[in-house]
Design a protein around this motif. Structure first.
Motif, PDB file in Angstrom:
ATOM      1  N   VAL A  36       1.051  -1.117   0.002  1.00 29.90           N
ATOM      2  CA  VAL A  36       0.003   0.197   0.238  1.00 29.90           C
ATOM      3  C   VAL A  36       0.793   1.304  -0.165  1.00 29.90           C
ATOM      4  O   VAL A  36       1.699   1.198   0.595  1.00 29.90           O
ATOM      5  N   ILE A  37       0.549   2.200  -1.282  1.00 28.33           N
ATOM      6  CA  ILE A  37       2.163   2.960  -1.636  1.00 28.33           C
ATOM      7  C   ILE A  37       0.984   4.480  -1.306  1.00 28.33           C
ATOM      8  O   ILE A  37       0.144   4.847  -2.398  1.00 28.33           O
ATOM      9  N   VAL A  38       0.932   5.139  -0.169  1.00 28.16           N
ATOM     10  CA  VAL A  38       0.753   6.598  -0.606  1.00 28.16           C
ATOM     11  C   VAL A  38       1.619   7.240  -1.434  1.00 28.16           C
ATOM     12  O   VAL A  38       2.601   8.222  -0.442  1.00 28.16           O
ATOM     13  N   SER A  39       1.734   8.218  -2.323  1.00 28.68           N
ATOM     14  CA  SER A  39       3.296   8.959  -2.325  1.00 28.68           C
ATOM     15  C   SER A  39       2.197  10.773  -3.429  1.00 28.68           C
ATOM     16  O   SER A  39       0.885  10.205  -4.445  1.00 28.68           O
ATOM     17  N   GLU A  40       2.511  11.991  -2.946  1.00 26.68           N
ATOM     18  CA  GLU A  40       2.075  12.468  -4.460  1.00 26.68           C
ATOM     19  C   GLU A  40       2.204  12.412  -5.285  1.00 26.68           C
ATOM     20  O   GLU A  40       1.925  13.068  -5.962  1.00 26.68           O
ATOM     21  N   ALA A  41       3.525  11.483  -5.757  1.00 26.36           N
ATOM     22  CA  ALA A  41       3.884  10.609  -6.597  1.00 26.36           C
ATOM     23  C   ALA A  41       2.393  10.596  -7.554  1.00 26.36           C
ATOM     24  O   ALA A  41       2.182  11.165  -8.578  1.00 26.36           O
ATOM     25  N   PHE A  42       1.679  10.313  -7.331  1.00 26.54           N
ATOM     26  CA  PHE A  42       0.232   9.401  -7.509  1.00 26.54           C
ATOM     27  C   PHE A  42      -0.770  10.743  -8.341  1.00 26.54           C
ATOM     28  O   PHE A  42      -1.378   9.958  -9.200  1.00 26.54           O
ATOM     29  N   ARG A  43      -0.658  11.483  -7.658  1.00 30.32           N
ATOM     30  CA  ARG A  43      -1.893  12.506  -7.889  1.00 30.32           C
ATOM     31  C   ARG A  43      -2.419  13.053  -9.247  1.00 30.32           C
ATOM     32  O   ARG A  43      -1.449  12.992 -10.169  1.00 30.32           O
ATOM     33  N   GLY A  44      -3.157  12.569  -9.598  1.00 29.80           N
ATOM     34  CA  GLY A  44      -3.542  12.904 -10.371  1.00 29.80           C
ATOM     35  C   GLY A  44      -3.528  12.053 -11.984  1.00 29.80           C
ATOM     36  O   GLY A  44      -3.571  12.145 -13.779  1.00 29.80           O
ATOM     37  N   LYS A  45      -2.656  10.979 -11.354  1.00 30.32           N
ATOM     38  CA  LYS A  45      -2.595   9.770 -12.792  1.00 30.32           C
ATOM     39  C   LYS A  45      -3.488   8.840 -12.079  1.00 30.32           C
ATOM     40  O   LYS A  45      -4.424   8.544 -11.529  1.00 30.32           O
ATOM     41  N   SER A  46      -3.810   8.047 -13.695  1.00 23.50           N
ATOM     42  CA  SER A  46      -4.528   6.701 -13.522  1.00 23.50           C
ATOM     43  C   SER A  46      -4.118   5.854 -13.060  1.00 23.50           C
ATOM     44  O   SER A  46      -2.698   5.762 -12.094  1.00 23.50           O
ATOM     45  N   ARG A  47      -5.525   5.409 -12.107  1.00 21.79           N
ATOM     46  CA  ARG A  47      -4.488   3.526 -11.578  1.00 21.79           C
ATOM     47  C   ARG A  47      -3.324   2.894 -12.286  1.00 21.79           C
ATOM     48  O   ARG A  47      -2.762   3.033 -11.599  1.00 21.79           O
ATOM     49  N   ILE A  48      -3.451   2.930 -13.775  1.00 18.82           N
ATOM     50  CA  ILE A  48      -2.897   2.108 -14.579  1.00 18.82           C
ATOM     51  C   ILE A  48      -1.705   3.072 -14.560  1.00 18.82           C
ATOM     52  O   ILE A  48      -0.247   2.061 -14.379  1.00 18.82           O
ATOM     53  N   GLN A  49      -1.681   4.530 -14.408  1.00 17.56           N
ATOM     54  CA  GLN A  49      -0.421   4.579 -14.858  1.00 17.56           C
ATOM     55  C   GLN A  49       0.497   4.914 -13.387  1.00 17.56           C
ATOM     56  O   GLN A  49       1.441   4.517 -13.173  1.00 17.56           O
TER      57      GLN A  49
END
Length: 77
Positions: A36-49
């Motif tokens: 389980v990873i929570v990171s700002e790097a994922f903001r605005g990206k699709s689940r696949i991205q």
């Protein structure tokens, strides 16, 4: 050769230094994990991205040294 939980955590923290991580070894064999990873790097990206970013962070170990990784990824609330 399996990936140690500490090594997996290190690889992920190097790519996602702001991340909150939880890693569980599902089978006790170093081949099957849940992360389980929570990171700002994922903001605005699709689940696949998001998952592609994680696979890139693992440097090609998926499917070889690391057989299975169940992922839950998100940006912080």
């Amino acid at each position: 050769m399996p990936v140690a939980k500490d090594d997996l955590e290190r690889m992920l923290k190097e790519s996602f230094p702001d991340a909150t991580l939880r890693i569980d070894d599902l089978a006790g064999d170093g081949d099957h994990y849940r992360a389980v990873i929570v990171s700002e790097a994922f903001r605005g990206k699709s689940r696949i991205q998001q998952h592609q970013l994680v696979y890139a962070a693992l440097g090609g170990r998926m499917g070889g040294e690391l057989h299975a990784l169940a992922l839950t990824t998100s940006a912080p609330n």
